[in-house]
Write a protein that holds these residues in place. Structure first.
Motif, PDB file in Angstrom:
ATOM      1  N   ALA A 123    -150.485 -32.823 -30.648  1.00 16.97           N
ATOM      2  CA  ALA A 123    -151.157 -34.029 -31.098  1.00 16.97           C
ATOM      3  C   ALA A 123    -152.397 -33.646 -31.899  1.00 16.97           C
ATOM      4  O   ALA A 123    -153.072 -32.664 -31.585  1.00 16.97           O
ATOM      5  CB  ALA A 123    -151.544 -34.903 -29.911  1.00 16.97           C
ATOM      6  N   SER A 124    -152.687 -34.425 -32.916  1.00 14.87           N
ATOM      7  CA  SER A 124    -153.869 -34.190 -33.736  1.00 14.87           C
ATOM      8  C   SER A 124    -154.336 -35.503 -34.340  1.00 14.87           C
ATOM      9  O   SER A 124    -153.658 -36.529 -34.225  1.00 14.87           O
ATOM     10  CB  SER A 124    -153.563 -33.176 -34.842  1.00 14.87           C
ATOM     11  OG  SER A 124    -152.572 -33.675 -35.725  1.00 14.87           O
ATOM     12  N   GLY A 125    -155.490 -35.450 -34.993  1.00 12.75           N
ATOM     13  CA  GLY A 125    -155.987 -36.627 -35.684  1.00 12.75           C
ATOM     14  C   GLY A 125    -157.136 -37.326 -35.002  1.00 12.75           C
ATOM     15  O   GLY A 125    -157.675 -38.296 -35.532  1.00 12.75           O
ATOM     16  N   GLY A 126    -157.507 -36.844 -33.828  1.00 12.17           N
ATOM     17  CA  GLY A 126    -158.626 -37.446 -33.125  1.00 12.17           C
ATOM     18  C   GLY A 126    -159.946 -37.097 -33.786  1.00 12.17           C
ATOM     19  O   GLY A 126    -160.000 -36.333 -34.744  1.00 12.17           O
ATOM     20  N   GLY A 127    -161.009 -37.679 -33.279  1.00 12.54           N
ATOM     21  CA  GLY A 127    -162.331 -37.393 -33.821  1.00 12.54           C
ATOM     22  C   GLY A 127    -163.355 -38.357 -33.280  1.00 12.54           C
ATOM     23  O   GLY A 127    -163.071 -39.158 -32.380  1.00 12.54           O
ATOM     24  N   LEU A 128    -164.546 -38.256 -33.850  1.00 12.58           N
ATOM     25  CA  LEU A 128    -165.643 -39.148 -33.494  1.00 12.58           C
ATOM     26  C   LEU A 128    -165.703 -40.260 -34.529  1.00 12.58           C
ATOM     27  O   LEU A 128    -165.866 -39.978 -35.723  1.00 12.58           O
ATOM     28  CB  LEU A 128    -166.957 -38.374 -33.459  1.00 12.58           C
ATOM     29  CG  LEU A 128    -168.229 -39.196 -33.240  1.00 12.58           C
ATOM     30  CD1 LEU A 128    -168.187 -39.907 -31.897  1.00 12.58           C
ATOM     31  CD2 LEU A 128    -169.450 -38.301 -33.351  1.00 12.58           C
ATOM     32  N   CYS A 170    -148.244 -36.532 -33.905  1.00 18.44           N
ATOM     33  CA  CYS A 170    -147.633 -35.674 -32.885  1.00 18.44           C
ATOM     34  C   CYS A 170    -146.478 -34.947 -33.553  1.00 18.44           C
ATOM     35  O   CYS A 170    -145.460 -35.570 -33.878  1.00 18.44           O
ATOM     36  CB  CYS A 170    -147.139 -36.515 -31.720  1.00 18.44           C
ATOM     37  SG  CYS A 170    -146.227 -35.574 -30.451  1.00 18.44           S
ATOM     38  N   VAL A 171    -146.668 -33.662 -33.785  1.00 16.46           N
ATOM     39  CA  VAL A 171    -145.639 -32.854 -34.431  1.00 16.46           C
ATOM     40  C   VAL A 171    -144.842 -32.124 -33.359  1.00 16.46           C
ATOM     41  O   VAL A 171    -145.411 -31.475 -32.479  1.00 16.46           O
ATOM     42  CB  VAL A 171    -146.263 -31.848 -35.405  1.00 16.46           C
ATOM     43  CG1 VAL A 171    -145.175 -30.999 -36.052  1.00 16.46           C
ATOM     44  CG2 VAL A 171    -147.069 -32.576 -36.478  1.00 16.46           C
ATOM     45  N   VAL A 200    -158.819 -38.708 -24.192  1.00 17.82           N
ATOM     46  CA  VAL A 200    -157.939 -37.689 -24.751  1.00 17.82           C
ATOM     47  C   VAL A 200    -156.557 -38.323 -24.848  1.00 17.82           C
ATOM     48  O   VAL A 200    -156.047 -38.867 -23.863  1.00 17.82           O
ATOM     49  CB  VAL A 200    -157.885 -36.426 -23.876  1.00 17.82           C
ATOM     50  CG1 VAL A 200    -156.912 -35.416 -24.471  1.00 17.82           C
ATOM     51  CG2 VAL A 200    -159.283 -35.818 -23.743  1.00 17.82           C
ATOM     52  N   TYR A 201    -155.980 -38.267 -26.011  1.00 18.66           N
ATOM     53  CA  TYR A 201    -154.670 -38.860 -26.259  1.00 18.66           C
ATOM     54  C   TYR A 201    -153.603 -37.769 -26.281  1.00 18.66           C
ATOM     55  O   TYR A 201    -153.766 -36.734 -26.953  1.00 18.66           O
ATOM     56  CB  TYR A 201    -154.669 -39.631 -27.572  1.00 18.66           C
ATOM     57  CG  TYR A 201    -155.400 -40.942 -27.474  1.00 18.66           C
ATOM     58  CD1 TYR A 201    -156.794 -40.989 -27.395  1.00 18.66           C
ATOM     59  CD2 TYR A 201    -154.707 -42.154 -27.428  1.00 18.66           C
ATOM     60  CE1 TYR A 201    -157.460 -42.197 -27.272  1.00 18.66           C
ATOM     61  CE2 TYR A 201    -155.381 -43.367 -27.316  1.00 18.66           C
ATOM     62  CZ  TYR A 201    -156.751 -43.372 -27.232  1.00 18.66           C
ATOM     63  OH  TYR A 201    -157.420 -44.573 -27.108  1.00 18.66           O
ATOM     64  N   SER A 245    -141.569 -33.156 -21.663  1.00 24.55           N
ATOM     65  CA  SER A 245    -142.314 -32.268 -22.555  1.00 24.55           C
ATOM     66  C   SER A 245    -143.622 -32.927 -22.964  1.00 24.55           C
ATOM     67  O   SER A 245    -143.625 -34.108 -23.357  1.00 24.55           O
ATOM     68  CB  SER A 245    -141.491 -31.949 -23.800  1.00 24.55           C
ATOM     69  OG  SER A 245    -140.281 -31.318 -23.449  1.00 24.55           O
ATOM     70  N   TRP A 246    -144.676 -32.147 -22.907  1.00 25.83           N
ATOM     71  CA  TRP A 246    -146.011 -32.658 -23.202  1.00 25.83           C
ATOM     72  C   TRP A 246    -146.725 -31.734 -24.158  1.00 25.83           C
ATOM     73  O   TRP A 246    -146.515 -30.510 -24.138  1.00 25.83           O
ATOM     74  CB  TRP A 246    -146.833 -32.764 -21.922  1.00 25.83           C
ATOM     75  CG  TRP A 246    -146.400 -33.872 -21.040  1.00 25.83           C
ATOM     76  CD1 TRP A 246    -145.334 -33.868 -20.168  1.00 25.83           C
ATOM     77  CD2 TRP A 246    -146.969 -35.180 -20.956  1.00 25.83           C
ATOM     78  NE1 TRP A 246    -145.227 -35.088 -19.547  1.00 25.83           N
ATOM     79  CE2 TRP A 246    -146.226 -35.914 -20.009  1.00 25.83           C
ATOM     80  CE3 TRP A 246    -148.042 -35.797 -21.582  1.00 25.83           C
ATOM     81  CZ2 TRP A 246    -146.533 -37.229 -19.686  1.00 25.83           C
ATOM     82  CZ3 TRP A 246    -148.342 -37.106 -21.245  1.00 25.83           C
ATOM     83  CH2 TRP A 246    -147.590 -37.808 -20.308  1.00 25.83           C
ATOM     84  N   GLY A 247    -147.558 -32.337 -24.989  1.00 24.26           N
ATOM     85  CA  GLY A 247    -148.406 -31.554 -25.852  1.00 24.26           C
ATOM     86  C   GLY A 247    -149.841 -31.575 -25.369  1.00 24.26           C
ATOM     87  O   GLY A 247    -150.201 -32.318 -24.458  1.00 24.26           O
ATOM     88  N   ARG A 248    -150.644 -30.737 -25.991  1.00 25.04           N
ATOM     89  CA  ARG A 248    -152.076 -30.790 -25.723  1.00 25.04           C
ATOM     90  C   ARG A 248    -152.625 -32.044 -26.376  1.00 25.04           C
ATOM     91  O   ARG A 248    -152.116 -32.500 -27.389  1.00 25.04           O
ATOM     92  CB  ARG A 248    -152.765 -29.560 -26.298  1.00 25.04           C
ATOM     93  CG  ARG A 248    -152.369 -28.272 -25.615  1.00 25.04           C
ATOM     94  CD  ARG A 248    -153.139 -27.102 -26.185  1.00 25.04           C
ATOM     95  NE  ARG A 248    -152.783 -25.851 -25.519  1.00 25.04           N
ATOM     96  CZ  ARG A 248    -153.309 -24.677 -25.826  1.00 25.04           C
ATOM     97  NH1 ARG A 248    -154.221 -24.582 -26.781  1.00 25.04           N
ATOM     98  NH2 ARG A 248    -152.935 -23.594 -25.167  1.00 25.04           N
ATOM     99  N   GLY A 249    -153.639 -32.570 -25.795  1.00 24.38           N
ATOM    100  CA  GLY A 249    -154.181 -33.817 -26.284  1.00 24.38           C
ATOM    101  C   GLY A 249    -155.141 -33.650 -27.445  1.00 24.38           C
ATOM    102  O   GLY A 249    -155.534 -32.542 -27.817  1.00 24.38           O
ATOM    103  N   THR A 250    -155.507 -34.780 -28.008  1.00 27.69           N
ATOM    104  CA  THR A 250    -156.508 -34.822 -29.053  1.00 27.69           C
ATOM    105  C   THR A 250    -157.576 -35.831 -28.627  1.00 27.69           C
ATOM    106  O   THR A 250    -157.257 -36.929 -28.169  1.00 27.69           O
ATOM    107  CB  THR A 250    -155.883 -35.178 -30.411  1.00 27.69           C
ATOM    108  OG1 THR A 250    -156.878 -35.114 -31.434  1.00 27.69           O
ATOM    109  CG2 THR A 250    -155.234 -36.555 -30.418  1.00 27.69           C
ATOM    110  N   GLN A 251    -158.829 -35.433 -28.774  1.00 26.97           N
ATOM    111  CA  GLN A 251    -159.929 -36.251 -28.290  1.00 26.97           C
ATOM    112  C   GLN A 251    -160.285 -37.338 -29.298  1.00 26.97           C
ATOM    113  O   GLN A 251    -160.474 -37.068 -30.489  1.00 26.97           O
ATOM    114  CB  GLN A 251    -161.168 -35.387 -28.033  1.00 26.97           C
ATOM    115  CG  GLN A 251    -162.415 -36.159 -27.639  1.00 26.97           C
ATOM    116  CD  GLN A 251    -162.337 -36.722 -26.233  1.00 26.97           C
ATOM    117  OE1 GLN A 251    -161.994 -36.013 -25.287  1.00 26.97           O
ATOM    118  NE2 GLN A 251    -162.683 -37.998 -26.077  1.00 26.97           N
ATOM    119  N   VAL A 252    -160.382 -38.553 -28.805  1.00 27.49           N
ATOM    120  CA  VAL A 252    -160.878 -39.678 -29.596  1.00 27.49           C
ATOM    121  C   VAL A 252    -162.146 -40.174 -28.918  1.00 27.49           C
ATOM    122  O   VAL A 252    -162.128 -40.522 -27.743  1.00 27.49           O
ATOM    123  CB  VAL A 252    -159.839 -40.811 -29.687  1.00 27.49           C
ATOM    124  CG1 VAL A 252    -160.442 -42.026 -30.377  1.00 27.49           C
ATOM    125  CG2 VAL A 252    -158.597 -40.331 -30.424  1.00 27.49           C
TER     126      VAL A 252
END
Length: 125
Positions: A5-10, A21-22, A91-92, A114-121
């Motif tokens: 997962a990616s795309g998170g941020g402040l 989510c790739v 964390v998503y 199956s799970w991925g690492r999260g991305t922080q929002v």
């Protein structure tokens, strides 16, 4: 199977974000993808799911602001979050489960293998 997962941020309240989510190591088109989030001090909770057919299902509290989609050609699922609120800070995570599986209502963590690492929002006021 790997998920990232990616795309998170402040961001500020009212902004929008699109999480990605790739997936790799699987026939992506044959998997449902679920999105979960975990806020500080809280358990991880379901927010959205997109089935292998493209049908989407949302947790009631996020309906109208969250939209999930998928691009099978890119092995990628997306979670669009609009009108972000401070309470969306978390964390998503994305998770995948092979099509044909049954899911609880609402889907639960144990429904996904199956799970991925999260991305922080993080949403600031």
């Amino acid at each position: 199977v790997q998920l990232q997962a990616s795309g998170g941020g402040l961001v500020q309240a009212g902004d929008s974000l699109r999480l990605s989510c790739v997936a790799s190591g699987l026939t992506f088109s044959m998997y449902a993808v679920g999105w979960f989030r975990q806020s500080p001090g809280k358990e991880r909770e379901f927010v959205a799911l997109i089935g292998w057919s493209g049908m989407a299902y949302y947790e009631n509290s996020v309906k109208g602001r969250f939209t999930t989609s998928r691009d099978n050609a890119k092995n990628t699922a997306y979670l669009q979050i609009d009108s972000l609120k401070e309470e969306d800070t978390a964390v998503y995570y994305c998770a995948a489960q092979r099509a044909g599986s049954s899911f609880a209502t609402p889907p639960q963590e144990h429904d996904f293998s199956s799970w991925g690492r999260g991305t922080q929002v993080t949403v600031s006021s």
